[in-house]
Enzyme design. Structure first.
Site, PDB file in Angstrom:
ATOM      1  N   HIS A 765       0.818  -1.210   0.000  1.00 18.40           N
ATOM      2  CA  HIS A 765       0.000   0.000   0.000  1.00 18.40           C
ATOM      3  C   HIS A 765       0.855   1.265   0.000  1.00 18.40           C
ATOM      4  CE1 HIS A 765      -3.836  -2.270   1.407  1.00 18.40           C
ATOM      5  NE2 HIS A 765      -3.246  -2.812   0.353  1.00 18.40           N
ATOM      6  N   ARG A 915      -6.740   2.723   1.859  1.00 16.15           N
ATOM      7  CA  ARG A 915      -7.138   1.348   2.190  1.00 16.15           C
ATOM      8  C   ARG A 915      -6.769   0.946   3.622  1.00 16.15           C
ATOM      9  NH1 ARG A 915      -3.972  -0.931  -2.863  1.00 16.15           N
ATOM     10  NH2 ARG A 915      -2.604   0.678  -2.025  1.00 16.15           N
TER      11      ARG A 915
HETATM   12  C1  HEM Z   1      -5.818  -9.385   5.109  1.00 17.32           C
HETATM   13  C2  HEM Z   1      -5.015  -9.058   4.180  1.00 17.32           C
HETATM   14  C3  HEM Z   1      -5.360  -8.654   2.782  1.00 17.32           C
HETATM   15  C4  HEM Z   1      -6.557  -8.456   2.190  1.00 17.32           C
HETATM   16  C5  HEM Z   1      -7.933  -8.608   2.822  1.00 17.32           C
HETATM   17  C6  HEM Z   1      -6.315  -8.049   0.846  1.00 17.32           C
HETATM   18  C7  HEM Z   1      -7.305  -7.733  -0.055  1.00 17.32           C
HETATM   19  C8  HEM Z   1      -7.064  -7.205  -1.295  1.00 17.32           C
HETATM   20  C9  HEM Z   1      -8.066  -6.766  -2.208  1.00 17.32           C
HETATM   21  C10 HEM Z   1      -9.547  -6.856  -1.984  1.00 17.32           C
HETATM   22  C11 HEM Z   1      -7.454  -6.270  -3.278  1.00 17.32           C
HETATM   23  C12 HEM Z   1      -8.103  -5.688  -4.524  1.00 17.32           C
HETATM   24  C13 HEM Z   1      -8.313  -6.766  -5.508  1.00 17.32           C
HETATM   25  C14 HEM Z   1      -8.766  -6.259  -6.848  1.00 17.32           C
HETATM   26  O1  HEM Z   1      -9.889  -5.769  -6.915  1.00 17.32           O
HETATM   27  O2  HEM Z   1      -8.010  -6.397  -7.778  1.00 17.32           O
HETATM   28  C15 HEM Z   1      -6.049  -6.399  -3.058  1.00 17.32           C
HETATM   29  C16 HEM Z   1      -5.081  -5.969  -3.920  1.00 17.32           C
HETATM   30  C17 HEM Z   1      -3.746  -6.170  -3.735  1.00 17.32           C
HETATM   31  N1  HEM Z   1      -3.154  -6.813  -2.687  1.00 17.32           N
HETATM   32 FE1  HEM Z   1      -4.053  -7.481  -1.063  1.00 17.32          FE
HETATM   33  N2  HEM Z   1      -4.983  -8.045   0.639  1.00 17.32           N
HETATM   34  C18 HEM Z   1      -4.362  -8.411   1.791  1.00 17.32           C
HETATM   35  C19 HEM Z   1      -3.016  -8.569   2.000  1.00 17.32           C
HETATM   36  C20 HEM Z   1      -2.065  -8.385   1.020  1.00 17.32           C
HETATM   37  C21 HEM Z   1      -0.673  -8.697   1.174  1.00 17.32           C
HETATM   38  C22 HEM Z   1      -0.061  -9.306   2.421  1.00 17.32           C
HETATM   39  C23 HEM Z   1      -0.048  -8.337   0.015  1.00 17.32           C
HETATM   40  C24 HEM Z   1       1.396  -8.437  -0.400  1.00 17.32           C
HETATM   41  C25 HEM Z   1       2.389  -8.884   0.349  1.00 17.32           C
HETATM   42  C26 HEM Z   1      -1.073  -7.829  -0.844  1.00 17.32           C
HETATM   43  C27 HEM Z   1      -0.834  -7.335  -2.116  1.00 17.32           C
HETATM   44  C28 HEM Z   1      -1.809  -6.791  -2.925  1.00 17.32           C
HETATM   45  C29 HEM Z   1      -1.522  -6.116  -4.140  1.00 17.32           C
HETATM   46  C30 HEM Z   1      -0.149  -5.891  -4.773  1.00 17.32           C
HETATM   47  C31 HEM Z   1      -2.737  -5.701  -4.645  1.00 17.32           C
HETATM   48  C32 HEM Z   1      -2.964  -4.862  -5.884  1.00 17.32           C
HETATM   49  C33 HEM Z   1      -2.965  -3.402  -5.499  1.00 17.32           C
HETATM   50  C34 HEM Z   1      -3.385  -2.514  -6.624  1.00 17.32           C
HETATM   51  O3  HEM Z   1      -2.622  -2.392  -7.574  1.00 17.32           O
HETATM   52  O4  HEM Z   1      -4.471  -1.943  -6.540  1.00 17.32           O
HETATM   53  N3  HEM Z   1      -2.278  -7.874  -0.218  1.00 17.32           N
HETATM   54  N4  HEM Z   1      -5.828  -6.988  -1.842  1.00 17.32           N
END
Ligand code: HEM
Length: 1151
Positions: A765, A915
């Site tokens: 983020h 976020r």
């Molecule tokens: C409880 C933990 C987490 C939740 C609930 C969560 C949830 C989400 C959600 C809902 C999205 C948007 C999906 C979409 O519409 O494309 C997202 C995007 C993403 N998440 Fe997570 N995530 C979590 C943890 C993580 C972790 C630990 C990482 C990496 C180490 C990560 C990396 C990413 C990345 C790179 C994106 C794309 C961001 C963007 O370009 O908008 N997330 N995540």
């Protein structure tokens, strides 16, 4: 006949009251009288002298009218031939039951006129020859004890052989009566009656026990004790005692005394038994101890054996077995018997430790023994014939198992290979030949050798001479008219056959609706546009190297009007109206009421809050939608030649019309060239939006710029349509999620805590936030994407496959596409061409703590505390217990926060990245870092009282950004990439302005989402002694958008302790994303929850990410045709099988 004295033996005396008795001698006779065994001689020493006066009566004995008082039991011993015995008219008072026992031939027995008052029962029972018995004129007492004599007399009378006479003297009422005539009643008998029964007793070893039994009767009954149906022999066992009152005493009890005790009372009138009284034996409680312990056992594979184990204890211990360090047994082959553990059909897997556990409520003991399985060598991997290119390395895998473990040796042409030169036998048994040369060709043999045998396997090595790629046809410069397709040829030869790839401006071209590279290397460009003009590189690559050839493609613009030009104005108006209306209704829906669906939450989660971002995104949507509308008009008029391809944009409108669309939609109002003139500032500090970080390329890494690509995007129509959304469907994203990603079980990471996950998300983020579509409803008619379920911009819903339980609620899951960057793409607008769709990052690409400070000047200002010039960030209310501040609350209409369901909708926390509220552990980390800024700023202010607020803010921000970088590179990345990964990354080599720090689309949309596999389904919340807080741990789905759980349930400390006190989820190929994320993401009461795994896959298609296989080519990895080619990457056979079952090809697998 005289008998010498020494042949005689005094055997008893017949006593006379008052003076010396007659002496009774027994003589042993000698022949010729041996017909008679014994003679009894009664000698009165006063009247006769012995032996001089002795007369032998062999058959008769007259002893009447003597003064005989008593007869003892030996008196007539041995006189088996005596026929008549006259001892009447004496003074005999008593008889012994055995007195007449030997007189089997006795016919007459005269006992009358004596003083007998009692006669013991059975006194005449052996006198089978008796014809005359006289007992009359005695003092016989006819009581119950003599009843037997009455019966005997009656018996004699009945069978008529024996005449007998006996009369009662007492009692008076029976005086003179013949005993045979006395009735049972007259004898006055009473059969035994039990008056006291013995009771059950419980004893412990060594106790003394009493069984009481009382009985009454006439005559007084005799008590006999019976143990387990056998009469107790009191003589035999000195521990037993019978008291006069019938009580049985058992001293020093032992286990064999257990059982049923019965008392029997018997007299001449009958007998009676008591109930059983139980003696239960309980030895004192004792811990188990082994009687037999298991011993190390050698056993040949395929045979069976028993590990013995028996134990004693009180209560009797229960025996169980485990193996290794506590694993369960193989129930089908390991049988626990009373004597031990039976191992059937022993395999190598049985080799190891087995532990016998004996347990009772007093304790437990364990004993361990080893099963040593003897197994002759068996190959587990058999080497295969190989072909290798000259100079290359080759490995022959050869592995064998057995016990003792076999040693692997290699031979070539019968001779053992030495560990020198190019040959190495690795510890695994693999033969490695480096720099293979022609003389290495030949047959090799792998031998698995152990004392139990040898196994051999032969293989052939062929060495092929090497040949670098050489072009046989070079690509030529050429030109193409806008809107047309063009083929550019390029061929090469080599050994092995080189593979051809194409690059445009350094970016590898991948298969899509725009480009196709044939197996022979011919590049086809469809629907050429100005953007396709430029230099192309044909790369021919094989294992020995690569050669590159260049060509230039000129795209020739068409003069004059194009078919779509007529529709430009009306389509622009239409597009503006539709896009704005959809955006407005979405905003009304999202911001003015409580979000209803998980889709609403996802939209709010990603929704841009910066007005400039909104403007930019709107422009992109209008531009693209205008083109779509124009194309629809043209199609209706069928005035365009589509050459069988569905979409063509480049010859749709003229360059002039394209510029007009760009202007009206707002694309040209896009970011101005960054102003980096304040070098004083830029050399010291970062700009909030990341501009001017790279002074040579000021926009690189800035917020609101398009993501970078390492491979050309792959859209079905070459322009914007996601792969799989057209004629060639891909496996549904949801199916991939349920079959390959979702897991109900997670394995805790033994090494790393959940902070590993949390840092990843926090870092993400700071790096990437894609601008989403501003509308969650169709532009065409304003219907919400989640309800319409059609691929109608900006909707791209995730279809729910047949059999998915969610289909009962809706046919699809919400998904809206990310917003496009203005279609003519950044500065290339000047080229008046349409580019393939790109997506935009709302954040700065640098690790600059933009998650703390925001990614635009406007956001940064909103977060700063301007009240005093201390360089601080705004703080929210202080958390009561620690007094430390929470994040400030966001202004404006309440949005997604205010969960859990049923809770009042409340404001979200405000942080550098919107976020921050997505889940409470993330919120906690945001809180920590905003506090860190204020801590550093305050410390700096104390050190530098002369600094103003701005300086303090920027200096503190600089330190916080450096802290984030340090944690990421020194602590986090090594755990994620491991040592090899860190080596590849290499050390920091100084600032290089030629490196674009912009985030790659494939990184944000696929690679870095690996972090989703680290997420544990539960957020632990621990108190200061690391126990669970009263409100409990949080299942993830209760942690989404729930700031109240921080405000009301203990602040951030319990969550932070949970992050560093509980394990992360381990990345296991068969356990990717927890069900909390695939079934309950952002779940609300009545709507279909989202699925993060499916969303990730769908997002990759939305962004035009080429498939995984294309990235392999880019990374110089082998190209793959089947999933079997991916054995090293997808090691789990089950997963490969699932992919095969779905009939998927690696070309369809997403990155
Ligand atoms: C409880 C933990 C987490 C939740 C609930 C969560 C949830 C989400 C959600 C809902 C999205 C948007 C999906 C979409 O519409 O494309 C997202 C995007 C993403 N998440 Fe997570 N995530 C979590 C943890 C993580 C972790 C630990 C990482 C990496 C180490 C990560 C990396 C990413 C990345 C790179 C994106 C794309 C961001 C963007 O370009 O908008 N997330 N995540």
């Amino acid at each position: 006949m005289w008998f010498p004295r020494h042949h005689s033996k005094r055997i008893g005396s017949i006593e006379e009251k008052g003076h010396s008795a007659y002496v009774l001698y027994k003589f042993v006779l000698i022949k010729p009288f041996d017909r008679i065994s014994y003679i009894l001689i009664f000698v009165n020493p006063f009247t006769v002298s012995f032996p001089d006066f002795f007369c032998l009566f062999l058959f008769f004995r007259y002893l009447y009218k003597n003064e005989i008082h008593a007869l003892d039991k030996q008196t007539f011993k041995g006189l088996r031939s005596l026929e008549q015995l006259y001892i009447h008219f004496n003074q005999i008072e008593t008889l012994q039951p055995e007195t007449f026992g030997d007189l089997v031939k006795l016919e007459r027995l005269f006992l009358h006129h004596n003083k007998l008052s009692k006669i013991p029962p059975g006194s005449f029972s052996h006198l089978d020859s008796l014809k005359r018995l006289r007992l009359d004129s005695n003092a016989l007492v006819c009581d119950c004890d003599l009843m037997w004599l009455g019966e005997l007399m009656r018996g004699y009378a009945r069978n008529g052989q024996t005449q007998a006479a006996a009369t009662c003297q007492y009692p008076r009422r029976l005086q003179g009566r013949s005993i045979a005539s006395v009735t049972v009643e007259e004898f006055n008998c009473e059969s035994p009656r039990i008056t006291f029964e013995p009771q059950d007793v419980e004893v412990t070893s060594g106790d003394t026990v009493y069984f009481t039994c009382r009985a009454e009767g006439n005559p007084k009954p005799k008590i006999i004790w019976i143990h387990n149906n056998h009469s107790l022999d009191l003589e035999d066992d000195s521990r037993l005692n019978l008291f006069d009152d019938g009580t049985l005493m058992i001293r020093n009890t032992r286990e064999s005394d257990q059982g049923a005790y019965q008392c029997m009372a018997r007299n001449s009138a009958g007998e009676v038994k008591t109930q059983n009284a139980m003696l239960r034996y309980s030895s004192p409680p004792a811990k188990p101890s082994f009687i037999i312990q298991p011993q190390d056992t050698e056993v040949l594979i395929g045979t069976s054996t028993t590990l013995e184990c028996t134990a004693t204890g009180q209560p009797h211990p229960h025996i169980t077995w485990t193996r290794g360090s506590g694993e369960a047994l193989d129930g089908s082959r390991h049988l626990v018997t009373s004597g031990g553990l039976y191992l059937q059909n022993v395999t190598l897997r049985d080799h190891g430790r087995f532990t016998c556990h004996a347990e009772n409520n007093q304790g437990s003991v364990q004993a361990t023994a080893n099963i040593i399985v003897q197994a002759p060598p068996q190959f587990t991997i058999i080497p295969k014939d190989q072909m290798v290119l000259e100079g290359h390395s080759v490995e022959f895998l050869c592995e064998a198992e057995g016990n003792p473990p076999p040693i692997i040796a290699w031979t070539k042409a019968g001779a053992q290979l030495l560990q020198e030169g190019p040959h190495t036998v690795l510890s695994s048994g693999t033969l490695r030949i480096d720099h293979a040369a022609h003389h290495d060709e030949g047959q090799y043999e792998c031998q698995a050798v152990s004392p139990l045998g040898v196994k051999k396997a032969s293989v052939q090595l062929t060495v092929k001479p090497k040949a670098l790629p050489v072009f046989t046809q070079l690509p030529q410069d050429t030109s193409v008219q806008v809107g047309k397709n063009i083929n550019i040829s390029c061929h090469a030869q080599g050994e092995p056959q080189p593979m051809i790839t194409w690059n445009k401006a350094g970016v590898q071209i991948t298969e899509s609706g725009k480009f196709h590279v044939s197996g022979e290397g011919v590049l086809t460009i469809y629907d050429a546009g100005q953007a396709d003009q430029g230099r192309y590189e044909c790369v021919a690559r094989n294992a020995f190297g690569l050669v590159v050839a260049n060509m230039f493609l000129t795209v020739v613009a068409i003069q004059g009007r194009q078919a779509g030009d007529d529709f430009v104005e009306s389509s622009i108006l239409d597009a503006v109206q539709r896009v704005d209306s959809a955006i407005n209704s979405t905003r009304r829906h999202l911001f003015s009421q409580k979000p209803h669906t998980p889709g609403d939450l996802l939209a709010l989660f990603r929704y841009p809050h910066d007005p400039f971002t909104v403007k930019t995104a709107r422009a992109g949507e209008i531009f693209e939608h205008t083109l779509l509308l124009i194309q629809e008009h043209v199609k209706q008029g069928l005035t365009v030649d589509t050459e069988g391809r569905e979409f063509r944009y480049n010859d749709l409108v003229s360059p002039h019309a394209l510029s007009r669309i760009a202007n009206v939609s707002g694309c040209t109002a896009h970011r101005q060239v960054p102003d980096c003139s304040d070098l004083c500032f830029h050399r010291k500090y970062r700009a909030a939006d990341g501009t001017c970080n790279n002074l040579r390329h000021p926009a690189w890494g800035a917020s609101l710029t398009a993501f970078e690509r390492i491979l050309k995007p792959a859209y079905e129509n070459g322009f914007n349509l996601p792969r799989g959304a057209g004629a060639r469907p891909l496996p549904p994203a949801r199916l991939v999620s349920t079959e390959l990603a979702a897991t109900a079980t997670v394995t805790p990471d033994g090494r790393y805590t959940h902070m590993l996950m949390q840092w990843g998300q926090f870092l993400d983020h700071d790096l990437a936030h894609t601008v989403p579509a501003l509308s969650t409803a169709r532009f065409s008619d304003g219907r919400p994407c989640g309800a319409a379920c059609t691929d109608d911009p900006p909707c791209f819903p995730i279809a729910l496959p047949d059999g998915d339980p969610r289909r009962a609620q809706a046919p699809c899951m919400f998904f809206a596409r990310s917003s496009p960057v203005c279609g003519s793409g950044l500065t290339s607008l000047l080229a008046s061409s349409v580019y393939a769709r790109e997506q935009m990052n709302q954040l700065t690409a640098y690790i600059d703590a933009s998650s703390v400070y925001g990614s635009s000047e406007r956001e940064a200002r909103a977060l700063r505390d301007r009240a005093a010039p201390l360089g601080l960030l705004r703080a929210g209310r202080a958390w009561a217990r620690s007094g430390k501040p929470l994040l400030p609350l966001a202004a404006g209409p309440p949005t997604e926060c205010g969960r859990p369901p049923g809770a009042r909708r409340g404001p979200c926390f405000l942080a550098g990245d919107h976020r921050a509220n997505e889940q409470v552990a993330l919120t906690a980390v945001h809180t920590l870092w905003f506090r860190e800024h204020n801590r550093v700023a305050t410390a700096l202010s104390a050190l530098n009282p002369h600094w103003d607020g701005d300086t303090l803010y920027h200096e503190a921000r600089k330190i916080v950004g450096a802290e984030l970088q340090h944690i990421t590179y020194s602590h986090w990345l090594p755990k994620i990439l491991g040592e090899p990964g860190m080596k590849m990354l290499g050390g920091y080599r100084g600032y290089d302005p030629n490196v674009n720090a912009g985030i790659l689309n494939s990184f944000a949309t696929a690679a870095f989402r690996f972090g989703h596999t680290l997420i544990s389904p539960v957020l632990h919340r621990l108190n200061d002694t690391f126990g669970e807080i009263p409100q409990g741990h949080l299942p993830l789905h209760k942690a989404f958008f729930a700031p109240s759980r921080i405000i009301e349930e203990g602040g951030i400390d319990p969550l932070l302790r949970g992050l560093f006190g509980a394990a992360a989820k381990l990345r296991v190929p068969s356990q990717l994303l927890s069900l909390e994320l695939t079934e309950k993401l952002f779940s609300t009461a009545r709507s279909v929850a989202l699925d993060l795994a499916a969303t990730n896959i769908q997002r990759g298609r939305d962004h035009g990410l080429p498939p995984y296989a294309d990235f392999r080519v880019f990374c110089n990895l082998s190209s793959v045709q089947s999933f079997e080619d991916l054995q090293n990457e997808i090691k789990d056979v089950g997963i490969r099988q699932k992919l095969k079952n779905r009939k998927m090809t690696p070309g369809e697998a997403s990155l």
